[in-house]
Structure formats: structure tokens, C-alpha cells
Write a protein that holds these residues in place. Structure first.
Motif, PDB file in Angstrom:
ATOM      1  N   ASP A  40      11.104  -2.158   3.534  1.00  0.00           N
ATOM      2  CA  ASP A  40      10.225  -3.316   3.769  1.00  0.00           C
ATOM      3  C   ASP A  40      10.042  -3.569   5.263  1.00  0.00           C
ATOM      4  O   ASP A  40       8.953  -3.911   5.729  1.00  0.00           O
ATOM      5  N   PHE A  41      11.131  -3.399   6.012  1.00  0.00           N
ATOM      6  CA  PHE A  41      11.106  -3.571   7.463  1.00  0.00           C
ATOM      7  C   PHE A  41      10.173  -2.539   8.102  1.00  0.00           C
ATOM      8  O   PHE A  41       9.340  -2.869   8.955  1.00  0.00           O
ATOM      9  N   LEU A  42      10.305  -1.298   7.684  1.00  0.00           N
ATOM     10  CA  LEU A  42       9.455  -0.230   8.218  1.00  0.00           C
ATOM     11  C   LEU A  42       7.989  -0.472   7.867  1.00  0.00           C
ATOM     12  O   LEU A  42       7.089  -0.178   8.652  1.00  0.00           O
ATOM     13  N   GLU A  43       7.771  -1.039   6.688  1.00  0.00           N
ATOM     14  CA  GLU A  43       6.413  -1.307   6.232  1.00  0.00           C
ATOM     15  C   GLU A  43       5.789  -2.496   6.970  1.00  0.00           C
ATOM     16  O   GLU A  43       4.683  -2.384   7.517  1.00  0.00           O
ATOM     17  N   SER A  44       6.483  -3.607   6.986  1.00  0.00           N
ATOM     18  CA  SER A  44       5.877  -4.845   7.466  1.00  0.00           C
ATOM     19  C   SER A  44       5.980  -5.052   8.967  1.00  0.00           C
ATOM     20  O   SER A  44       5.063  -5.598   9.585  1.00  0.00           O
ATOM     21  N   ILE A  45       7.082  -4.604   9.561  1.00  0.00           N
ATOM     22  CA  ILE A  45       7.284  -4.815  10.991  1.00  0.00           C
ATOM     23  C   ILE A  45       6.829  -3.611  11.817  1.00  0.00           C
ATOM     24  O   ILE A  45       6.079  -3.749  12.780  1.00  0.00           O
ATOM     25  N   LYS A  46       7.271  -2.435  11.405  1.00  0.00           N
ATOM     26  CA  LYS A  46       6.946  -1.224  12.163  1.00  0.00           C
ATOM     27  C   LYS A  46       5.600  -0.609  11.776  1.00  0.00           C
ATOM     28  O   LYS A  46       5.064   0.226  12.520  1.00  0.00           O
ATOM     29  N   LYS A  47       5.090  -0.994  10.634  1.00  0.00           N
ATOM     30  CA  LYS A  47       3.813  -0.443  10.137  1.00  0.00           C
ATOM     31  C   LYS A  47       3.875   1.076   9.998  1.00  0.00           C
ATOM     32  O   LYS A  47       2.867   1.769  10.140  1.00  0.00           O
ATOM     33  N   ASP A  48       5.058   1.597   9.713  1.00  0.00           N
ATOM     34  CA  ASP A  48       5.253   3.040   9.536  1.00  0.00           C
ATOM     35  C   ASP A  48       5.343   3.316   8.038  1.00  0.00           C
ATOM     36  O   ASP A  48       6.424   3.384   7.452  1.00  0.00           O
ATOM     37  N   TYR A  49       4.177   3.469   7.411  1.00  0.00           N
ATOM     38  CA  TYR A  49       4.132   3.604   5.961  1.00  0.00           C
ATOM     39  C   TYR A  49       4.712   4.930   5.479  1.00  0.00           C
ATOM     40  O   TYR A  49       5.281   4.995   4.388  1.00  0.00           O
ATOM     41  N   GLU A  50       4.590   5.967   6.295  1.00  0.00           N
ATOM     42  CA  GLU A  50       5.129   7.257   5.892  1.00  0.00           C
ATOM     43  C   GLU A  50       6.657   7.198   5.768  1.00  0.00           C
ATOM     44  O   GLU A  50       7.235   7.636   4.772  1.00  0.00           O
ATOM     45  N   LYS A  51       7.318   6.636   6.780  1.00  0.00           N
ATOM     46  CA  LYS A  51       8.780   6.511   6.728  1.00  0.00           C
ATOM     47  C   LYS A  51       9.201   5.525   5.643  1.00  0.00           C
ATOM     48  O   LYS A  51      10.189   5.746   4.939  1.00  0.00           O
TER      49      LYS A  51
END
Length: 248
Positions: A40-51
């Protein structure tokens, strides 16, 4: 260390430390719920959908975390974190999530089976799809209850009848699922109790007309007002709550 988050530097430090904590909890302590938070952190904060997608997938496959199965399935359905969508993989992971008692996964797996789509390498199976919606509704998924109610209100015609309806009136044996206002009322009531405003609106109509339940004008008005109140709440509370997981 305490943060008051009044300066930009403190916000950045807090976010970075949050990511470190999630990585430690996931990779070192191997906590499935923390791995999901990391994704969720990678998705919402980092915007790194692949990771994020990779973490959701691994958390589903390795730790059997149903919510992560749901998220990875949704990623494949939307083509998020990859170049294109893959409905077959999406279906498989919705199924995994459903088997792990994740009601939202049961809902989406059921809808994929009910929907006829030539682009999906998946045979339509309305009866199995409705079983999955019933499981989702029993698991307190309000949308599943609403869909079931709607299907019983109108009935579901067999595929060959839909494509070649003819001019004559459709007979009872030409329905995959027959109209059943009693069941429609039951599922609408469940959906409304779970907070689905469309279910409440349907209940209002049913009580007003006496469909599937005894006619009652007071209850019709009650559920009409409930639906209107829910609509107002939706319009005034469009917020995103991080750590509850982003809804896709």
C-alpha cells in the motif's frame, strides 16, 4: 522519535522511516499484514505500481493473505503495474482471495463469471457466479447483496434467449435465474443493512409497491430517507484513508 509534522523535512523523514519499518516487518519479521501495508505504501506514497504489484503477489502466494490476492487480481484486471491487463490472471487471484475468505474477491470472481465477455478466456457460468456473490454477501459485502437483489428482481435469461429473443413472451424455462421478489427483498434488506444506498432505494420501492413484502408506506418512506442520507454521506466524505489499503 516524536514528530509534529509541521515542516516538510519532518514529513519526508516520517515517510521514509515508515517505509523502512514496513520493509523490516515484511522481509525480516515476515508479517503478512505488514507486507500488505508495504505494498500500500509503494502504491500510494511512492506511486511504484510495479513493485507494489510484486509485493501483493508474493504476499498472496507465500503468506496466503487474502487482501493481497484481491489487490494483485485488481492490478491485473486494470493493467496496473504492467503493460496490459490480464483477465485470466485476475480471475485466478480473485479465486485465491475468495478461497482465503476475502469477500471482495468472491464478489469480483463472481462478476467475472456472470458477465459475458468474448475478450476473456473464461466460460460464462451464471449459477456459479451467483454462488460466489452469495458467499460475498454472507461475508458482509454490501455490493454483492445488491447485485443479487437486482438479478432476482429482473431474472437472468439464458444466453441463447438473450442473443435470439424473438418476438414471443419469454417463458419460465428460458430463464437461467427466475425472477423472485421474495429473494430480491431479502438480499436488498441485507445490502441496505450493510450500507448500500441502492439496496435501500430498492427496499423503498418494494415496500411502496408490495413487491416481495407486504406493502407499507411508512417503511417505504423510511428506506427512501436512508438512501438519501447515504447519498449525502458519500458526496461529503470522499476521502482516502492510508493504511486501510487503497481501493482499486
Amino acid at each position: 522519535m516524536a514528530y509534529n509534522l509541521k515542516s516538510e523535512s519532518e514529513v519526508k523523514e516520517y515517510i521514509n522511516n515508515l517505509g523502512i519499518e514496513y520493509r523490516f516487518g515484511c522481509y525480516s519479521e515476515k508479517k503478512p499484514e505488514v507486507c500488505h501495508l508495504l505494498a500500500d505504501f509503494l502504491e500510494s506514497i511512492k506511486k511504484d505500481y510495479e513493485k507494489a504489484g510484486k509485493v501483493y503477489k508474493n504476499n498472496c502466494d507465500e503468506y496466503k493473505y487474502g487482501r493481497s490476492c484481491l489487490k494483485y487480481a485488481t492490478y491485473n484486471l486494470l493493467g496496473r503495474g504492467s503493460k496490459k491487463s490480464d483477465f485470466k490472471i485476475a480471475y485466478d487471484y480473485f479465486e485465491k482471495g475468495c478461497n482465503l475468505e476475502e469477500p471482495d474477491s468472491c464478489l469480483n470472481q463472481g462478476l467475472l463469471l456472470i458477465t459475458k465477455n468474448d475478450c476473456i478466456e473464461l466460460k460464462q457460468d451464471v449459477l456459479r457466479g451467483m454462488e460466489l456473490l452469495e458467499k460475498a454477501c454472507a461475508g458482509k459485502n454490501a455490493n454483492a447483496c445488491y447485485y443479487l437483489s437486482g438479478m432476482y428482481i429482473s431474472g437472468v435469461k439464458k444466453a441463447d434467449v438473450v442473443s435470439n429473443p424473438g418476438s414471443s413472451k419469454i417463458k419460465e424455462d428460458e430463464y437461467e435465474i427466475s425472477k423472485n421478489m421474495t429473494k430480491a427483498f431479502q438480499f436488498a434488506l441485507e445490502g441496505c443493512n450493510l450500507g448500500n444506498m441502492y439496496s435501500c432505494a430498492n427496499l423503498s420501492q418494494m415496500y411502496a409497491k408490495g413487491d416481495g413484502v407486504d406493502k407499507d408506506e411508512k417503511l417505504a418512506e423510511k428506506y427512501k430517507n436512508m438512501a438519501l442520507d447515504m447519498q449525502k454521506d458519500v458526496q461529503s466524505n470522499k476521502t482516502l484513508t492510508f493504511q486501510q489499503g487503497l481501493q482499486s
